[in-house]
Write a protein that holds these residues in place. Structure first.
Motif, PDB file in Angstrom:
ATOM      1  N   GLY A 109     -40.267 -13.889  25.037  1.00 37.72           N
ATOM      2  CA  GLY A 109     -40.487 -12.596  25.685  1.00 37.72           C
ATOM      3  C   GLY A 109     -40.220 -11.392  24.802  1.00 37.72           C
ATOM      4  N   ASP A 110     -39.830 -11.622  23.562  1.00 36.90           N
ATOM      5  CA  ASP A 110     -39.668 -10.496  22.625  1.00 36.90           C
ATOM      6  C   ASP A 110     -41.039  -9.832  22.446  1.00 36.90           C
ATOM      7  OD1 ASP A 110     -38.600  -8.912  20.381  1.00 36.90           O
ATOM      8  OD2 ASP A 110     -39.855 -10.229  19.157  1.00 36.90           O
ATOM      9  N   GLU A 111     -41.066  -8.506  22.504  1.00 31.98           N
ATOM     10  CA  GLU A 111     -42.340  -7.778  22.493  1.00 31.98           C
ATOM     11  C   GLU A 111     -43.197  -8.107  21.258  1.00 31.98           C
ATOM     12  OE1 GLU A 111     -42.569  -3.926  24.868  1.00 31.98           O
ATOM     13  OE2 GLU A 111     -42.396  -3.249  22.819  1.00 31.98           O
ATOM     14  N   ARG A 121     -52.057 -10.065  16.631  1.00 30.66           N
ATOM     15  CA  ARG A 121     -51.777  -8.867  15.833  1.00 30.66           C
ATOM     16  C   ARG A 121     -50.267  -8.700  15.639  1.00 30.66           C
ATOM     17  NH1 ARG A 121     -55.995  -4.693  18.891  1.00 30.66           N
ATOM     18  NH2 ARG A 121     -57.846  -5.942  18.456  1.00 30.66           N
ATOM     19  N   LEU A 122     -49.896  -8.227  14.470  1.00 37.81           N
ATOM     20  CA  LEU A 122     -48.479  -8.022  14.161  1.00 37.81           C
ATOM     21  C   LEU A 122     -48.150  -6.534  14.190  1.00 37.81           C
ATOM     22  CD1 LEU A 122     -48.346 -10.638  11.321  1.00 37.81           C
ATOM     23  CD2 LEU A 122     -46.813 -10.664  13.290  1.00 37.81           C
ATOM     24  N   ILE A 123     -47.185  -6.174  15.011  1.00 41.24           N
ATOM     25  CA  ILE A 123     -46.758  -4.776  15.107  1.00 41.24           C
ATOM     26  C   ILE A 123     -46.144  -4.382  13.759  1.00 41.24           C
ATOM     27  CG2 ILE A 123     -45.193  -3.196  16.314  1.00 41.24           C
ATOM     28  CD1 ILE A 123     -45.371  -5.132  18.737  1.00 41.24           C
ATOM     29  N   PRO A 124     -46.491  -3.230  13.202  1.00 47.03           N
ATOM     30  CA  PRO A 124     -45.897  -2.823  11.915  1.00 47.03           C
ATOM     31  C   PRO A 124     -44.373  -2.723  12.022  1.00 47.03           C
ATOM     32  CG  PRO A 124     -47.639  -1.302  12.587  1.00 47.03           C
ATOM     33  CD  PRO A 124     -47.396  -2.212  13.746  1.00 47.03           C
ATOM     34  N   PRO A 125     -43.647  -2.906  10.911  1.00 49.52           N
ATOM     35  CA  PRO A 125     -42.185  -2.814  10.945  1.00 49.52           C
ATOM     36  C   PRO A 125     -41.711  -1.529  11.631  1.00 49.52           C
ATOM     37  CG  PRO A 125     -42.926  -3.542   8.793  1.00 49.52           C
ATOM     38  CD  PRO A 125     -44.162  -3.200   9.568  1.00 49.52           C
ATOM     39  N   GLN A 126     -40.789  -1.655  12.553  1.00 52.09           N
ATOM     40  CA  GLN A 126     -40.249  -0.553  13.367  1.00 52.09           C
ATOM     41  C   GLN A 126     -41.328   0.149  14.191  1.00 52.09           C
ATOM     42  OE1 GLN A 126     -37.963   1.877  10.585  1.00 52.09           O
ATOM     43  NE2 GLN A 126     -36.092   0.765  11.104  1.00 52.09           N
ATOM     44  N   PRO A 129     -46.162  -1.496  20.072  1.00 52.79           N
ATOM     45  CA  PRO A 129     -47.400  -2.227  20.398  1.00 52.79           C
ATOM     46  C   PRO A 129     -48.632  -1.323  20.357  1.00 52.79           C
ATOM     47  CG  PRO A 129     -45.643  -2.857  21.904  1.00 52.79           C
ATOM     48  CD  PRO A 129     -45.103  -1.735  21.070  1.00 52.79           C
ATOM     49  N   LEU A 130     -48.430  -0.056  20.708  1.00 59.52           N
ATOM     50  CA  LEU A 130     -49.514   0.929  20.691  1.00 59.52           C
ATOM     51  C   LEU A 130     -50.244   0.955  19.348  1.00 59.52           C
ATOM     52  CD1 LEU A 130     -50.595   3.152  22.554  1.00 59.52           C
ATOM     53  CD2 LEU A 130     -48.947   4.715  21.518  1.00 59.52           C
ATOM     54  N   GLU A 131     -49.489   0.730  18.273  1.00 59.40           N
ATOM     55  CA  GLU A 131     -50.071   0.795  16.930  1.00 59.40           C
ATOM     56  C   GLU A 131     -51.058  -0.341  16.655  1.00 59.40           C
ATOM     57  OE1 GLU A 131     -47.079   1.920  13.818  1.00 59.40           O
ATOM     58  OE2 GLU A 131     -45.806   2.199  15.585  1.00 59.40           O
ATOM     59  N   GLY A 133     -52.940  -1.377  19.338  1.00 59.31           N
ATOM     60  CA  GLY A 133     -53.863  -1.271  20.478  1.00 59.31           C
ATOM     61  C   GLY A 133     -53.384  -1.931  21.752  1.00 59.31           C
ATOM     62  N   ALA A 134     -52.071  -1.988  21.956  1.00 61.52           N
ATOM     63  CA  ALA A 134     -51.574  -2.663  23.157  1.00 61.52           C
ATOM     64  C   ALA A 134     -50.479  -1.863  23.871  1.00 61.52           C
ATOM     65  CB  ALA A 134     -51.021  -4.043  22.788  1.00 61.52           C
ATOM     66  N   VAL A 135     -50.463  -2.010  25.190  1.00 56.46           N
ATOM     67  CA  VAL A 135     -49.334  -1.558  25.996  1.00 56.46           C
ATOM     68  C   VAL A 135     -48.743  -2.814  26.624  1.00 56.46           C
ATOM     69  CG1 VAL A 135     -48.757  -0.462  28.207  1.00 56.46           C
ATOM     70  CG2 VAL A 135     -50.038   0.808  26.504  1.00 56.46           C
ATOM     71  N   VAL A 136     -47.422  -2.901  26.650  1.00 53.55           N
ATOM     72  CA  VAL A 136     -46.757  -4.065  27.249  1.00 53.55           C
ATOM     73  C   VAL A 136     -45.840  -3.592  28.370  1.00 53.55           C
ATOM     74  CG1 VAL A 136     -45.273  -6.078  26.825  1.00 53.55           C
ATOM     75  CG2 VAL A 136     -46.719  -5.199  24.979  1.00 53.55           C
ATOM     76  N   ASN A 137     -45.954  -4.238  29.521  1.00 55.65           N
ATOM     77  CA  ASN A 137     -45.039  -3.965  30.647  1.00 55.65           C
ATOM     78  C   ASN A 137     -44.472  -5.266  31.179  1.00 55.65           C
ATOM     79  OD1 ASN A 137     -46.772  -1.191  32.273  1.00 55.65           O
ATOM     80  ND2 ASN A 137     -45.058  -1.152  30.859  1.00 55.65           N
ATOM     81  N   ASN A 138     -43.249  -5.195  31.615  1.00 53.75           N
ATOM     82  CA  ASN A 138     -42.618  -6.308  32.317  1.00 53.75           C
ATOM     83  C   ASN A 138     -43.223  -6.411  33.722  1.00 53.75           C
ATOM     84  OD1 ASN A 138     -40.140  -6.666  34.461  1.00 53.75           O
ATOM     85  ND2 ASN A 138     -39.981  -8.092  32.760  1.00 53.75           N
ATOM     86  N   VAL A 139     -43.180  -7.603  34.325  1.00 53.36           N
ATOM     87  CA  VAL A 139     -43.789  -7.792  35.653  1.00 53.36           C
ATOM     88  C   VAL A 139     -43.155  -6.887  36.719  1.00 53.36           C
ATOM     89  CG1 VAL A 139     -44.665 -10.131  35.323  1.00 53.36           C
ATOM     90  CG2 VAL A 139     -42.333  -9.826  36.083  1.00 53.36           C
ATOM     91  N   GLU A 140     -41.849  -6.665  36.619  1.00 53.13           N
ATOM     92  CA  GLU A 140     -41.193  -5.803  37.620  1.00 53.13           C
ATOM     93  C   GLU A 140     -41.690  -4.357  37.481  1.00 53.13           C
ATOM     94  OE1 GLU A 140     -36.922  -5.997  37.659  1.00 53.13           O
ATOM     95  OE2 GLU A 140     -36.746  -4.448  39.194  1.00 53.13           O
ATOM     96  N   THR A 141     -41.958  -3.947  36.260  1.00 56.29           N
ATOM     97  CA  THR A 141     -42.492  -2.598  36.043  1.00 56.29           C
ATOM     98  C   THR A 141     -43.838  -2.453  36.746  1.00 56.29           C
ATOM     99  OG1 THR A 141     -41.407  -2.643  33.894  1.00 56.29           O
ATOM    100  CG2 THR A 141     -42.998  -0.878  34.255  1.00 56.29           C
TER     101      THR A 141
END
Ligand code: SF4
Ligand code: SF4
Length: 438
Positions: A109-111, A121-126, A129-131, A133-141
């Protein structure tokens, strides 16, 4: 419209630090990813939410993804959670939402892991996800986004109550309710001497006592014996960690070899950071740069190190030191490439649980709708990333459940806060609003 509803409702990322969700919705992306790959041992809140509220979660996803024009809408879930998968498939119907299944390992579950696992796709260091092209939300959100669209603000938190309690369960509780009252929903602790971990054994925190209030980001409460090995690990003083680390680390590098971020291709090398323990402040910077991309997952300290040392804590201190010197920004290569042996070094959750000594508490923790009516709640004005909300109520005022009690300060990053019970405002400070039930 949805963006404003989410902002008014005080929705924040329920799976982690509590990033205000309305900010995430002010963008355009290709992927809208739902993080349902719950991986903290003993935590079942996300699975239970997906089993019970799949229709609301899928609808929340559709609205949120429409808002950011994401045409790829994908759930990340562990294959073992068939109940959730079946419930979601029914709710998804013939729409284009899809499900990506993960194995039962930590930290699925690590983003960074989730984004790579689903999109490649690999998120750039630091980076975010937007970088990629992604948005990530938890199910409760997403459940809370659905509620926000119905005009219902965030007043409750969903959480698993487990460990040494009479009846492990997943339920929801009013935000601001005291931990000891929440534990009572599960019959209370079965021990006289215990400690409580909030939101996970690996990345959660050890609570100082049971008078703390639950917040929008509380995902679970785990009761363990006060003399449990894990509790001893979490209560070891930093100077003792450093002393034994300095004398006992033999540089075997297992901590690095099993580090999930290292295996994803980031330059995280806790064994090198451990070398800094032998240096004065002047000599540590070189080693501490290898801590900057650490996500504090805890694998190195709680699973990998054969000597029982504290490389995660060394990384945290290294990062903090560098940030304090204004050197917290990653200056190394932006190129990331996945280690070829990554898949064979995954950490199965069952094995992790054995290592943590918590197999005795491996309970299903099914969802139970409890009717919690606390006499008092203490609602923190900062339960999110950013600055604290500003109280808009005064002591002595009457409030109804769902009423705004803290607003976003003008031009600041924050989230609105609402009354979780009806009652009289007993106290207002810069930190919290206390409400006594009528
Ligand atoms: S695994 Fe433990 S002993 Fe080995 S290098 Fe890391 S901290 Fe040192
Ligand atoms: S806590 Fe340890 S294993 Fe996890 S990312 Fe940091 S260094 Fe790697």
């Amino acid at each position: 419209m949805l963006l404003d509803q989410v902002k008014q409702a005080g929705v924040v990322g329920a799976g982690g630090a509590g990033f205000p969700t309305h900010i995430k919705l002010q963008t355009q992306v290709e992927y809208y990813l739902v993080n349902g790959a719950e991986c903290e041992p003993l935590m079942h809140k996300d699975r239970e939410l997906m089993c019970r509220f799949s229709r609301e979660i899928v609808q929340g996803l559709q609205w949120a993804a429409d808002c950011v024009h994401a045409d790829k809408r994908i759930f990340g879930i562990k294959s073992k959670n068939q109940c959730a998968i079946e419930a979601l498939k029914t709710a998804i119907g013939t729409s284009s939402v899809s499900i990506h299944e993960f194995g039962d390992y930590y930290p699925a579950g690590d983003e960074y892991e989730l984004v790579y696992g689903i999109t490649g796709r690999l998120i750039p260091p630091q980076g975010l996800p937007l970088e990629v092209g992604a948005v990530v939300n938890n199910v409760e959100t997403l459940f809370n986004i659905y509620q926000a669209a119905q005009g219902r603000p965030v007043t409750d938190t969903f959480l698993t109550i487990t460990g040494a309690v009479k009846r492990s369960m997943t339920t929801r509780a009013p935000i601001g309710m005291q931990v000891r009252d929440v534990l009572a929903l599960a019959g209370g602790p079965t021990l006289s001497s215990y400690r409580i971990m909030e939101s996970g054994l690996m990345m959660g925190r050890l609570l100082p006592d049971d008078s703390q209030p639950v917040t929008k980001t509380t995902g679970g409460l785990i009761v363990l014996p006060a003399d449990h090995r894990l509790i001893q690990r979490y209560t070891t003083p930093p100077r003792v960690m450093d002393r034994i680390g300095h004398s006992a680390c033999d540089q075997c590098s297992y901590c690095t070899e099993l580090c999930p971020r290292y295996l994803l291709g980031y330059d995280v090398q806790p064994h090198l950071v451990m070398r800094s323990l032998g240096f004065t402040a002047m000599g540590t910077e070189l080693w501490n740069t290898h801590a900057l991309l650490c996500c504090q997952c805890g694998i190195c300290t709680l699973y990998a190190c054969p000597e029982g040392l504290y490389p995660r804590e060394a990384c945290l201190r290294g990062m903090t030191d560098l940030r304090g010197k204004g050197q917290g920004k990653w200056q190394g290569s932006k190129q990331v490439s996945v280690h070829s042996i990554k898949d064979s070094r995954r950490v199965p959750v069952k094995l992790l649980m054995r290592r943590l000594g918590v197999m005795d508490y491996d309970a299903h923790a099914e969802f139970v709708e409890t009717s919690a009516h606390p006499e008092q709640v203490r609602i923190l004005l900062k339960q999110h990333v950013g600055v604290a909300a500003e109280a808009v109520v005064k002591a002595g005022e009457k409030v109804e459940r769902g009423q705004l009690i803290g607003r976003i300060p003008e031009g600041k990053l924050a989230a609105a806060v609402h009354a979780s019970i009806s009652g009289i405002i007993a106290e207002v400070t810069t930190e919290a609003v206390t409400i006594r039930a009528k």
